[in-house]
Design an enzyme around this catalytic site. Structure first.
Site, PDB file in Angstrom:
ATOM      1  N   THR A  35       9.784 -27.942 -26.727  1.00 38.41           N
ATOM      2  CA  THR A  35       8.933 -28.796 -27.560  1.00 38.41           C
ATOM      3  C   THR A  35       9.723 -29.119 -28.826  1.00 38.41           C
ATOM      4  O   THR A  35      10.857 -28.673 -28.975  1.00 38.41           O
ATOM      5  CB  THR A  35       7.630 -28.073 -27.956  1.00 38.41           C
ATOM      6  OG1 THR A  35       7.939 -27.101 -28.948  1.00 38.41           O
ATOM      7  CG2 THR A  35       6.999 -27.383 -26.773  1.00 38.41           C
ATOM      8  N   CYS A  36       9.101 -29.882 -29.747  1.00 38.01           N
ATOM      9  CA  CYS A  36       9.895 -30.238 -30.933  1.00 38.01           C
ATOM     10  C   CYS A  36      10.134 -29.020 -31.818  1.00 38.01           C
ATOM     11  O   CYS A  36      11.049 -29.012 -32.632  1.00 38.01           O
ATOM     12  CB  CYS A  36       9.246 -31.373 -31.703  1.00 38.01           C
ATOM     13  SG  CYS A  36       7.481 -31.205 -31.900  1.00 38.01           S
TER      14      CYS A  36
ATOM     15  N   HIS B  49       5.737 -12.143 -26.768  1.00 38.01           N
ATOM     16  CA  HIS B  49       6.162 -13.430 -27.334  1.00 38.01           C
ATOM     17  C   HIS B  49       5.496 -14.596 -26.599  1.00 38.01           C
ATOM     18  O   HIS B  49       4.983 -15.520 -27.232  1.00 38.01           O
ATOM     19  CB  HIS B  49       7.685 -13.561 -27.274  1.00 38.01           C
ATOM     20  CG  HIS B  49       8.206 -14.791 -27.942  1.00 38.01           C
ATOM     21  ND1 HIS B  49       8.255 -14.920 -29.314  1.00 38.01           N
ATOM     22  CD2 HIS B  49       8.640 -15.980 -27.437  1.00 38.01           C
ATOM     23  CE1 HIS B  49       8.721 -16.116 -29.621  1.00 38.01           C
ATOM     24  NE2 HIS B  49       8.960 -16.782 -28.498  1.00 38.01           N
TER      25      HIS B  49
ATOM     26  N   GLU C 224      -2.506 -24.422 -34.275  1.00 39.09           N
ATOM     27  CA  GLU C 224      -2.569 -25.830 -33.865  1.00 39.09           C
ATOM     28  C   GLU C 224      -2.778 -25.867 -32.350  1.00 39.09           C
ATOM     29  O   GLU C 224      -2.266 -25.008 -31.621  1.00 39.09           O
ATOM     30  CB  GLU C 224      -1.301 -26.579 -34.309  1.00 39.09           C
ATOM     31  CG  GLU C 224       0.010 -25.972 -33.874  1.00 39.09           C
ATOM     32  CD  GLU C 224       0.494 -26.559 -32.559  1.00 39.09           C
ATOM     33  OE1 GLU C 224      -0.141 -27.495 -32.082  1.00 39.09           O
ATOM     34  OE2 GLU C 224       1.484 -26.049 -32.027  1.00 39.09           O
ATOM     35  N   PRO C 225      -3.534 -26.837 -31.858  1.00 43.27           N
ATOM     36  CA  PRO C 225      -3.970 -26.757 -30.467  1.00 43.27           C
ATOM     37  C   PRO C 225      -2.992 -27.305 -29.423  1.00 43.27           C
ATOM     38  O   PRO C 225      -3.163 -27.035 -28.251  1.00 43.27           O
ATOM     39  CB  PRO C 225      -5.253 -27.589 -30.468  1.00 43.27           C
ATOM     40  CG  PRO C 225      -5.061 -28.573 -31.571  1.00 43.27           C
ATOM     41  CD  PRO C 225      -4.162 -27.934 -32.594  1.00 43.27           C
ATOM     42  N   GLN C 226      -1.948 -28.048 -29.848  1.00 46.53           N
ATOM     43  CA  GLN C 226      -1.103 -28.710 -28.832  1.00 46.53           C
ATOM     44  C   GLN C 226      -0.311 -27.725 -27.977  1.00 46.53           C
ATOM     45  O   GLN C 226      -0.086 -27.965 -26.797  1.00 46.53           O
ATOM     46  CB  GLN C 226      -0.089 -29.673 -29.490  1.00 46.53           C
ATOM     47  CG  GLN C 226      -0.678 -30.995 -29.880  1.00 46.53           C
ATOM     48  CD  GLN C 226      -1.184 -30.952 -31.315  1.00 46.53           C
ATOM     49  OE1 GLN C 226      -1.134 -29.893 -31.935  1.00 46.53           O
ATOM     50  NE2 GLN C 226      -1.676 -32.057 -31.822  1.00 46.53           N
TER      51      GLN C 226
ATOM     52  N   GLN D 114       1.302 -27.702 -24.031  1.00 44.69           N
ATOM     53  CA  GLN D 114       2.735 -27.780 -23.762  1.00 44.69           C
ATOM     54  C   GLN D 114       3.195 -26.648 -22.854  1.00 44.69           C
ATOM     55  O   GLN D 114       4.006 -26.851 -21.953  1.00 44.69           O
ATOM     56  CB  GLN D 114       3.515 -27.760 -25.081  1.00 44.69           C
ATOM     57  CG  GLN D 114       3.355 -29.058 -25.864  1.00 44.69           C
ATOM     58  CD  GLN D 114       3.746 -28.921 -27.333  1.00 44.69           C
ATOM     59  OE1 GLN D 114       3.750 -27.819 -27.880  1.00 44.69           O
ATOM     60  NE2 GLN D 114       4.058 -30.041 -27.967  1.00 44.69           N
TER      61      GLN D 114
ATOM     62  N   ALA E 148      -4.776 -48.883 -52.216  1.00 41.47           N
ATOM     63  CA  ALA E 148      -4.134 -48.666 -50.929  1.00 41.47           C
ATOM     64  C   ALA E 148      -3.290 -47.412 -51.047  1.00 41.47           C
ATOM     65  O   ALA E 148      -3.497 -46.626 -51.956  1.00 41.47           O
ATOM     66  CB  ALA E 148      -3.270 -49.871 -50.581  1.00 41.47           C
ATOM     67  N   GLY E 149      -2.362 -47.223 -50.180  1.00 47.44           N
ATOM     68  CA  GLY E 149      -1.540 -46.010 -50.243  1.00 47.44           C
ATOM     69  C   GLY E 149      -1.608 -45.304 -48.916  1.00 47.44           C
ATOM     70  O   GLY E 149      -2.610 -45.402 -48.204  1.00 47.44           O
TER      71      GLY E 149
ATOM     72  N   MET F  21      -1.780 -42.089 -47.947  1.00 43.79           N
ATOM     73  CA  MET F  21      -2.757 -41.044 -47.671  1.00 43.79           C
ATOM     74  C   MET F  21      -4.157 -41.629 -47.535  1.00 43.79           C
ATOM     75  O   MET F  21      -4.956 -41.199 -46.701  1.00 43.79           O
ATOM     76  CB  MET F  21      -2.725 -39.991 -48.775  1.00 43.79           C
ATOM     77  CG  MET F  21      -3.310 -38.679 -48.310  1.00 43.79           C
ATOM     78  SD  MET F  21      -3.337 -37.482 -49.632  1.00 43.79           S
ATOM     79  CE  MET F  21      -1.664 -36.940 -49.657  1.00 43.79           C
TER      80      MET F  21
END
Lengths: 274, 434
Positions: free
Chosen positions: B49-50, B100, B115-117, B121, B191-192, B194
Site C-alpha cells: 500500500t502507499c 504484526h 483508519e478504515p482502508q 487492502q 473561498a479557500g 479547506m
C-alpha cells in the site's frame, strides 16, 4: 410477597435486562440482535406488568389506583408503554431508555416493596365503578409519561447544548442524540402529553359532574390540574405558532414537568385521587 | 514451520524508499509465484500500500535463512541498490509476525490510527494470494483470524468512531446539531481550499442547498457554477443568514464580515432554529461574541483543530485497549497452531512406544521357546495393553490441553524434545547398523 407479585418481579427483571442490553448496544455496537432483544425484554416486562394490573383489578373489583403500590405500578406501566411508542416513532429515542428504564424499574421496585393494602375511602365505591374512571386514570398516567419523557429529552438537549457551547466533548457528546433529535423527541412527547392531559381532564369533568360533589368540593388538585393544563397550552401554542425552540423551550419543558410532578406528589400526600 | 514477515512502513522508510519497493497490482501474481517456490517458502502473501510494503511467508527454513531468502527475493524483484532500503527493513518471526499482521489489519500500525482502508487492502492482498495459489493452511487460518480481530477491535473499541480532520470534524459537529443534514442550507463566505473541502464533505453528507458569497463577485460566481450553487454579494449576507443553517467563513480582510447584532437580528427570523457557524479564516472574520448568542454555535479554526487533537488522543487511548484484544488473539492463534502440530507428534510418540515394546519382545524371544499362535496373540495383547495403559494418561492430557488451548509451551517443547531424541536415536541406530 404475594404469589401474583412474582409477575411484577418478573417484569422488574425484564426491564433491568432491557437496560443492560441498551447500555451494551451503546457501548459497543448496535446490532440487530441487541435491538430486538431490547424490544423483547421491554415487551416481556410490559406483558407481566399488564397481567399483574389486570389481576389486581379483578381481585379488588376496581381499578388498581388506590394504594401506593398500585399507583407506582400503574405509572411505571404508562411510562413503559409510551417509551415503546416513542421508540417506534423516533429512531434516536432509544438513548432515553438510559434514564427511562431505571425510572420504570425503580417504580416497579417501589410497587413491589410497598404493601398492597387498600383502604377504600367510604362512599368512593360508586366512583370507582364508573366507566369514565379507567379512561380518566389511563389518560392522566399517559400524560405524566409523556411529560416525563419530554422532560428527559429537554434535559438531554441542555446537556448536549452545553457540550457544544463549551467545545469540550465527553461521553454526553458521543452517546446523546443531536440537538435536533432531542428537540424533536421533546416536542413529540409534549404534544402527546398535552393531548392525553386534555382527554384526561375531559374525563375528569364527566366524573365530577356525575359523582357526589362532597368528595371534590374545594379540592386544590382540580385547580392545580387546570393550571398545569393552561401552562402546557401556552407552551404548545408558542412552540407551534411562534417557533419557540432550543434552550428556552427546553427549560420550559423542565419547569412544566417539575410543576406537574409536584402536583402529583402533593396530591398523593394529601390523600386525593388523581 | 516458521512464519516470517519482512517489510518497510511509513515509520521506517520515507516515501522515496517505499515507492521503489512497492508492487503494482498487475505484477503481484507473478511476484507471488516467484516468492513461493514450494520448498524454501511454502506459503506467501504480499501487502503493498502507499504506507507499507510487507512480505509474509511460511517456511520450513530457519528464521535466519528465511529472512535471507526474502531479502534475495526483494533484490531480484526491484532493481534498486539494497543499501537504500536494507536498514529500513523490519523482520518479525512466528508470534511477533502473527501479532504484526493482526495489528496492521486492525489499523493499529497505521499512520492515522484506526483508519478504515487498511482492512480492505489486507483483504485484497489475501484475495490476490489466494488467486495466485500461494496460500496454504497456515495463512488460510491466519488471515481470516486477522479480519475477525480487526472487526472485533472496530466494534469493541471506539478507535474509528471520531473524525480526525478539520473538515470531517465540521460535518460531525453539524450532525450533532442537526442530526440529518439532508435539506439543510449551507452558506459559504469566501473561498479557500479547506472551506471547499468542508463544503464537499457537507454535500456528501446530504446538504442540498448552497449559497456562496465572496468579496469578488466573479470568484463567487465561478465557485457557484462549480457547485451548482447560488452566488451572493457580501452585502446580501445578513438577509441570507436567516435561510442558512450552516455558515462556513473563510475570507481575508481586516473587518468582521458577520457582527453580533447582524446574527442576533437573524435569529428571530429563523424562528430560533440553531445556527452553526464555522470560521476558519485567520484573522477571524466572525465576531467571536456571536458564539454567546442563544442557539448559535460558533467554532473557529483553533476549536476545530483542538477537537481533532482530542479525537486523535482518544484514538490512541482506544488503541491501547485494542492492543489487549490483539495480544489475546495472538495467544489463541499460537495455541491453535500448536494444536495443528500436535497430532503427528502424538502419533510418533505412540508408534515409538510400540516399537520399543516389540523390540524387547524380539530380543527375548529366544528364551521363550516355540510359541503357539494363541500364546503369540496373548503376548502381543499384553504388550499393547502395557503401552496403551502407559501412554493413555499422557496422550489424553495432551489432547485435552490442545483442545482447550491450555497447552503450555514447555509441555510442547518437552514433547518436541522427546521427538528429537527419538529421531536422533533412530539415526544413530541406522548408521551403526550400516
Amino acid at each position: 410477597m404475594d404469589r401474583t407479585d412474582l409477575l411484577l418481579l418478573g417484569a422488574l427483571i425484564a426491564y433491568i435486562l432491557a437496560l443492560l442490553q441498551l447500555a451494551m448496544s451503546l457501548w459497543w455496537d448496535e446490532t440487530r440482535l441487541r435491538r430486538w432483544l431490547i424490544l423483547l425484554s421491554i415487551g416481556a416486562g410490559l406483558g407481566g406488568h399488564t397481567f399483574w394490573l389486570v389481576r389486581a383489578a379483578l381481585r379488588f373489583g376496581h381499578l388498581p389506583i388506590i394504594s401506593t403500590q398500585e399507583v407506582f405500578a400503574l405509572l411505571a406501566w404508562a411510562i413503559a408503554v409510551y417509551y415503546l411508542i416513542l421508540r417506534r416513532t423516533h429512531r434516536r429515542a432509544d438513548v432515553l431508555g438510559l434514564f427511562v428504564l431505571p425510572i420504570i424499574a425503580l417504580f416497579v421496585l417501589v410497587a413491589l416493596v410497598s404493601t398492597g393494602f387498600t383502604l377504600l375511602p367510604e362512599g368512593l365505591e360508586d366512583v370507582l365503578r364508573m366507566p369514565a374512571l379507567p379512561l380518566h386514570i389511563g389518560f392522566m398516567m399517559l400524560a405524566y409519561a409523556g411529560f416525563l419523557l419530554a422532560f428527559l429529552a429537554a434535559l438531554m438537549y441542555l446537556l448536549q447544548e452545553r457540550e457544544l457551547k463549551r467545545k469540550r466533548f465527553g461521553a454526553i457528546y458521543r452517546y446523546f442524540p443531536s440537538l435536533s433529535a432531542c428537540e424533536a423527541i421533546g416536542h413529540r412527547s409534549l404534544l402527546f402529553g398535552f393531548l392525553m392531559l386534555t382527554l384526561g381532564i375531559g374525563m375528569g369533568i364527566i366524573l365530577l359532574h356525575r359523582s357526589d360533589p362532597i368528595f371534590w368540593r374545594g379540592d386544590p388538585i382540580i385547580v392545580l390540574a387546570f393550571v398545569t393544563w393552561l401552562f402546557y397550552l401556552v407552551v404548545v401554542h408558542y412552540r407551534l405558532a411562534a417557533g419557540w425552540r432550543g434552550r428556552r423551550a427546553a427549560m420550559l419543558l423542565i419547569v412544566g414537568f417539575l410543576a406537574t410532578a409536584a402536583t402529583f406528589v402533593s396530591a398523593r400526600l394529601f390523600g386525593h385521587i388523581l | 514451520m516458521t512464519i516470517v514477515l519482512v517489510g518497510v512502513n511509513h515509520r521506517t522508510a520515507p516515501i522515496e524508499v517505499r515507492e521503489r519497493l512497492a508492487f503494482a497490482e498487475e505484477e503481484l501474481p507473478q511476484a507471488l509465484r516467484q516468492l513461493v517456490d514450494g520448498t524454501t517458502i511454502t506459503e506467501g502473501l504480499i501487502l503493498s500500500t502507499c504506507n507499507r510494503v510487507e512480505v509474509l511467508a511460511v517456511t520450513p527454513l530457519s528464521e535466519r535463512a528465511a529472512v535471507e531468502r526474502i531479502r534475495a527475493f526483494l533484490r531480484e524483484r526491484h532493481r534498486v541498490p539494497p543499501d537504500t532500503y536494507e536498514a529500513a527493513l523490519y523482520r518479525y518471526v512466528d508470534r511477533d509476525a502473527v501479532r504484526h499482521v493482526f495489528r496492521v489489519t486492525a489499523s493499529l500500525d497505521s499512520m492515522v490510527l484506526g483508519e478504515p482502508q487498511i482492512l480492505g487492502q489486507v483483504k485484497e492482498a489475501y484475495a490476490q494470494a489466494v488467486a495466485a495459489g500461494t496460500v496454504g493452511k497456515t495463512l488460510h487460518r491466519l488471515l481470516p483470524r486477522a479480519f475477525s480481530v480487526a472487526k472485533r477491535v472496530r466494534t469493541e473499541t471506539a478507535i474509528g468512531t471520531e473524525a480526525v480532520s478539520v473538515s470531517s470534524v465540521a460535518v460531525e459537529l453539524a450532525r450533532k446539531i442537526f442530526e440529518d443534514l439532508e435539506g439543510r442550507a449551507v452558506l459559504l463566505i469566501g473561498a479557500g481550499k479547506m472551506a471547499e473541502l468542508t463544503v464537499r464533505h457537507l454535500l456528501a453528507a446530504g446538504v442540498r442547498q448552497l449559497f456562496i458569497s465572496n468579496r469578488t463577485r466573479e470568484r463567487a460566481q465561478q465557485l457557484a457554477a462549480h457547485f451548482a450553487a447560488e452566488a451572493l454579494s457580501l452585502e446580501a449576507l445578513p438577509i441570507h443568514l436567516a435561510r442558512a443553517d450552516i455558515v462556513i467563513c473563510s475570507v481575508g480582510g481586516t473587518d468582521y464580515v458577520l457582527r453580533r447584532e447582524q446574527v442576533a437580528a437573524a435569529m428571530p427570523v429563523r424562528r430560533n432554529r440553531p445556527l452553526f457557524l464555522i470560521d476558519i479564516s485567520v484573522p477571524r472574520m466572525i465576531e467571536p461574541s456571536v458564539g454567546h448568542l442563544e442557539n448559535v454555535f460558533l467554532y473557529d479554526i483553533d476549536d476545530l483543530e483542538q477537537i481533532v487533537r482530542g479525537h486523535l488522543e482518544h484514538r490512541r487511548y482506544e488503541a491501547a485497549r485494542a492492543e489487549v484484544l490483539v495480544d489475546q488473539a495472538v495467544e489463541e492463534f499460537m495455541t491453535s497452531l500448536r494444536r495443528l502440530e500436535i497430532g503427528p507428534l502424538i502419533a510418533a510418540f505412540r508408534r515409538r512406544l510400540e516399537e520399543i515394546a516389540y523390540g524387547e519382545l524380539e530380543r527375548h524371544r529366544r528364551y521363550l521357546g516355540p510359541l503357539t499362535p494363541e500364546q503369540e496373540r496373548a503376548l502381543r495383547h499384553l504388550l499393547e495393553g502395557i503401552v496403551n495403559k502407559f501412554a493413555h494418561p499422557a496422550i489424553a492430557r495432551l489432547h485435552q490441553a490442545a483442545r482447550e488451548g491450555t497447552l503450555r509451551p514447555e509441555e510442547l517443547s518437552l514433547l518436541e524434545l522427546w521427538g528429537d531424541i527419538v529421531e536422533a536415536r533412530e539415526r544413530q541406530s541406522s548408521s551403526s547398523s550400516e
